[in-house]
Design an enzyme around this catalytic site. Sequence first.
Site, mmCIF file in Angstrom:
data_model
loop_
_atom_site.group_PDB
_atom_site.id
_atom_site.type_symbol
_atom_site.label_atom_id
_atom_site.label_comp_id
_atom_site.label_asym_id
_atom_site.label_seq_id
_atom_site.Cartn_x
_atom_site.Cartn_y
_atom_site.Cartn_z
ATOM 1 N N PHE A 20 0.857 -1.198 -0.063
ATOM 2 C CA PHE A 20 -0.075 0.046 0.161
ATOM 3 C C PHE A 20 0.942 1.399 0.022
ATOM 4 O O PHE A 20 0.809 2.211 -0.789
ATOM 5 C CB PHE A 20 -1.088 -0.103 1.265
ATOM 6 C CG PHE A 20 -1.642 1.241 1.503
ATOM 7 C CD1 PHE A 20 -2.312 2.110 0.547
ATOM 8 C CD2 PHE A 20 -1.763 1.708 2.990
ATOM 9 C CE1 PHE A 20 -2.953 3.107 0.940
ATOM 10 C CE2 PHE A 20 -2.422 2.760 3.158
ATOM 11 C CZ PHE A 20 -2.970 3.683 2.266
ATOM 12 N N PRO A 62 21.581 -10.805 2.733
ATOM 13 C CA PRO A 62 22.252 -9.205 3.063
ATOM 14 C C PRO A 62 22.939 -9.173 1.639
ATOM 15 O O PRO A 62 22.919 -8.087 1.144
ATOM 16 C CB PRO A 62 22.897 -9.181 4.023
ATOM 17 C CG PRO A 62 22.342 -10.312 5.220
ATOM 18 C CD PRO A 62 21.882 -11.359 4.298
ATOM 19 N N THR A 121 6.216 3.891 12.267
ATOM 20 C CA THR A 121 4.668 4.255 12.825
ATOM 21 C C THR A 121 4.632 5.144 13.986
ATOM 22 O O THR A 121 5.470 5.005 14.931
ATOM 23 C CB THR A 121 4.209 2.931 12.862
ATOM 24 O OG1 THR A 121 2.817 2.951 13.447
ATOM 25 C CG2 THR A 121 5.009 2.041 13.761
ATOM 26 N N TYR A 145 4.402 -5.498 17.264
ATOM 27 C CA TYR A 145 4.745 -4.828 16.013
ATOM 28 C C TYR A 145 5.382 -3.452 16.328
ATOM 29 O O TYR A 145 6.516 -3.199 15.474
ATOM 30 C CB TYR A 145 3.239 -4.395 15.660
ATOM 31 C CG TYR A 145 3.298 -3.729 14.250
ATOM 32 C CD1 TYR A 145 3.814 -3.867 13.050
ATOM 33 C CD2 TYR A 145 2.656 -2.356 14.627
ATOM 34 C CE1 TYR A 145 3.849 -2.949 12.181
ATOM 35 C CE2 TYR A 145 2.776 -1.250 13.579
ATOM 36 C CZ TYR A 145 3.343 -1.602 12.398
ATOM 37 O OH TYR A 145 3.628 -0.879 11.305
#
Length: 337
Positions: A20, A62, A121, A145
Amino acid sequence: MDPVGSAGRPAAVVLGAGGFVGRNVCAALRDAGRPVAAVSRTGRGLPEGCRPVALDLNRGTPADLAAALADLRPDLVVNAAGALWNVTDEQLTASNTTLVEHLVDAVAALPGAVRLVHIGTVYEYGAHPDAALAETLTPRPAGRYAQTKLAATEAVVRAVARGRIDATVFRIPIAIGPHAPAAGLLGGLARQLAARPDEVRLPPLDGVRREIVDIRDVADAVLCAARAGSPPPVVNIGSGTLVPVSDAVDALIRIAAADVPAPAVLRVPASADRRDAGAGERPLDIALARRALGWAPARTVTDALHALWDSVHVPVPVPGHRTRPPHDHHSGRGGHP
């Protein structure tokens, strides 16, 4: 548009481009005339005009990530990758923390000037009931989270402080707009409505207020950060205003009612599994973004809801009937719901 890397032009590389946030960031960079390398697991379903790069960030090494970035020769890397819905704690750590640690090392090894923009966030702050959420607050995340996202932010900030990389972290609230995920409340509701149901099921929302930002405003902030002389290591990107979530739900139902029959709304018990753990109940202080990036939100919640609906609704053809034109998402005519 020139292909990525042609004529010596450096690329803007977006990780998590199929998601998104990444999809909208890719579109904004493309529209700004930037060559865009859109990195996703499959390399499919990306905005037109972006170069698809298939790379599984969770299964690759990586070294794979470092080699991919070196080949793309970026001057801007945007990390919109990460895990949120329906994953284990181990997957949260791998996608939200370990990947970013590897990304920091890969960016630090690149030649020339490269700016990293990492999408964090609001949940990193945790619960601060008596204060607007400013970047100077001490984070105290509660859920796994938020903890894994904060660990990633700290990895970026440490690398900036040591002079290893040029980077900034955006802390964003609930984002809505084109292609918002079905796992979220409003993205899920939009898809329910698009299926033309007789009823929709929603959790109780009375008294719940949250900050909502149009994802296209977040994408515009990426453009501002790319141009800024020296962006802050952490900066809030949001609307700066709380809105009743029930009002946003009602507004989305009204928007959809122009295309589909209005369904009955049934309230169902809320899920006990909440990732926010009381966070997000205060607005973000976005003064630093205004000062340091020259950025401010330009769209309303109503604009974001129209864009969400237009991205999921497929009109049913009616003989002799002209479909309505799309909503002008950047007109600014609509207010908050």
